[in-house]
Design an enzyme around this catalytic site. Structure first.
Site, PDB file in Angstrom:
ATOM      1  N   LYS A 146       0.862  -1.180   0.000  1.00 59.25           N
ATOM      2  CA  LYS A 146       0.000   0.000   0.000  1.00 59.25           C
ATOM      3  C   LYS A 146       0.896   1.227   0.000  1.00 59.25           C
ATOM      4  O   LYS A 146       1.595   1.499   0.969  1.00 59.25           O
ATOM      5  CB  LYS A 146      -0.903  -0.017   1.231  1.00 59.25           C
ATOM      6  CG  LYS A 146      -1.919   1.104   1.270  1.00 59.25           C
ATOM      7  CD  LYS A 146      -2.778   0.981   2.514  1.00 59.25           C
ATOM      8  CE  LYS A 146      -3.803   2.084   2.603  1.00 59.25           C
ATOM      9  NZ  LYS A 146      -4.555   2.030   3.864  1.00 59.25           N
ATOM     10  N   LYS A 199      -1.924  -1.539  -3.995  1.00 58.32           N
ATOM     11  CA  LYS A 199      -2.800  -0.367  -3.948  1.00 58.32           C
ATOM     12  C   LYS A 199      -1.961   0.899  -3.960  1.00 58.32           C
ATOM     13  O   LYS A 199      -1.034   0.982  -3.157  1.00 58.32           O
ATOM     14  CB  LYS A 199      -3.641  -0.434  -2.668  1.00 58.32           C
ATOM     15  CG  LYS A 199      -4.619   0.715  -2.514  1.00 58.32           C
ATOM     16  CD  LYS A 199      -5.375   0.623  -1.205  1.00 58.32           C
ATOM     17  CE  LYS A 199      -6.330   1.802  -1.085  1.00 58.32           C
ATOM     18  NZ  LYS A 199      -7.022   1.859   0.179  1.00 58.32           N
TER      19      LYS A 199
HETATM   20 ZN   LIG Z   1      -6.295   3.169   7.991  1.00 62.43          ZN
END
Ligand SMILES: [Zn+2]
Length: 277
Positions: A146, A199
């Site tokens: 992420k 992501k």
């Molecule tokens: Zn969070």
């Protein structure tokens, strides 16, 4: 964001009926609590908004796969993803809470829990917590890679989850770090992640590709709010055909190797793909 709404419990059933009628196989739930506090207690409350929603969906559409976001940032008054001590996130204390959140979602009937806090050891802590409570069948979708991205902007506004101070760069990854992404994914697989995630998707297609080739593990790509918003905005301005661009984008994510695509275009795409076929 155009076409994207938050739902209350009273309009959830209608939306779920629409989703299932379009043959969308799964939903991912994020909660917006009435009340925020420093420990994000509404995140693991038995009658929390996500727990209520999971129960309602499983009652009206038992075949629909329900995944939940497991984090604290939407529930804490400071907007960070964990417990804060002296303005830093306490990793280990946060792990306990993340595990509690995941268990409460599994108890409500969630099929997949998705830890997104990027705390060290979160997958292992959640796996152990779930197994101890008899939820061996509940899958974990780890937000493994992420990146600290400006593409999250529209979501933060919608979820009212911008940090009050500082940012999340201490626990999200630096955009240039491809090798670190591979390490994070490897660690999550070792800790027991059933699905790993990259992501955002569009600016990180190389990471999706690398991870697919290297790990051959179920991989989700998260086509985030900013990626959706810019295509919609350009379409609304008449600058290009947003339908064609959206489908081309989703195809690129799939081509890069994603097995699962999480996207705000889900309903649009389901409709468009049916028109094509
Ligand atoms: Zn969070």
């Amino acid at each position: 964001m155009p076409g994207i709404y938050r739902f209350s419990m009273s309009d959830l059933n209608k939306e779920i009926a629409e989703v299932t009628s379009m043959k969308i196989p799964a939903v991912l739930l994020f909660g917006l609590p009435n009340h925020k506090d420093s420990s994000g207690s509404q995140a693991y409350a038995t009658d929390g908004i996500v727990q209520q929603a999971v129960r309602a969906i499983k009652k009206s559409a038992p075949q629909l796969v329900v995944a939940t976001d497991v984090c604290l940032c939407e529930y804490t008054d400071h907007g960070h993803c964990g417990v804060i001590r002296n303005r830093t996130v306490e990793n280990d204390e946060t792990l306990e809470l993340l595990s509690r959140i995941a268990i409460s979602h599994a108890e409500a009937g969630a099929d997949i829990v998705g830890p997104s806090a990027m705390m060290d050891g979160q997958v292992q802590a959640i796996r152990q917590g779930l197994d101890r409570r008899g939820f061996q069948e509940t899958a974990i979708m780890a937000y493994s890679a992420k990146f600290a991205s400006a593409f999250y902007g529209p979501f933060r506004e919608a979820a009212e989850s911008s940090p009050l101070w500082g940012d999340r760069r201490s626990y999200q990854m630096d955009p240039p770090n491809r090798r670190e992404a591979m390490r994070e994914i490897e660690v999550d697989i070792r800790e027991g992640a059933d699905i790993v995630m990259v992501k955002p998707a569009l600016s990180y297609l190389d990471v999706i590709r690398d991870a697919t080739v290297r790990f051959r593990h179920p991989l989700a790509a998260y086509n985030v709010s900013g990626e959706y918003a810019m295509i919609k905005a350009a379409g609304q301005n008449g600058w290009f055909d947003d339908k064609q661009v959206a489908l081309e984008t989703l195809t690129a994510i799939k081509r890069a190797g994603a097995n699962i695509i999480i996207t705000y275009f889900a309903k649009d795409a389901a409709k468009w793909l049916r028109e094509v076929n």
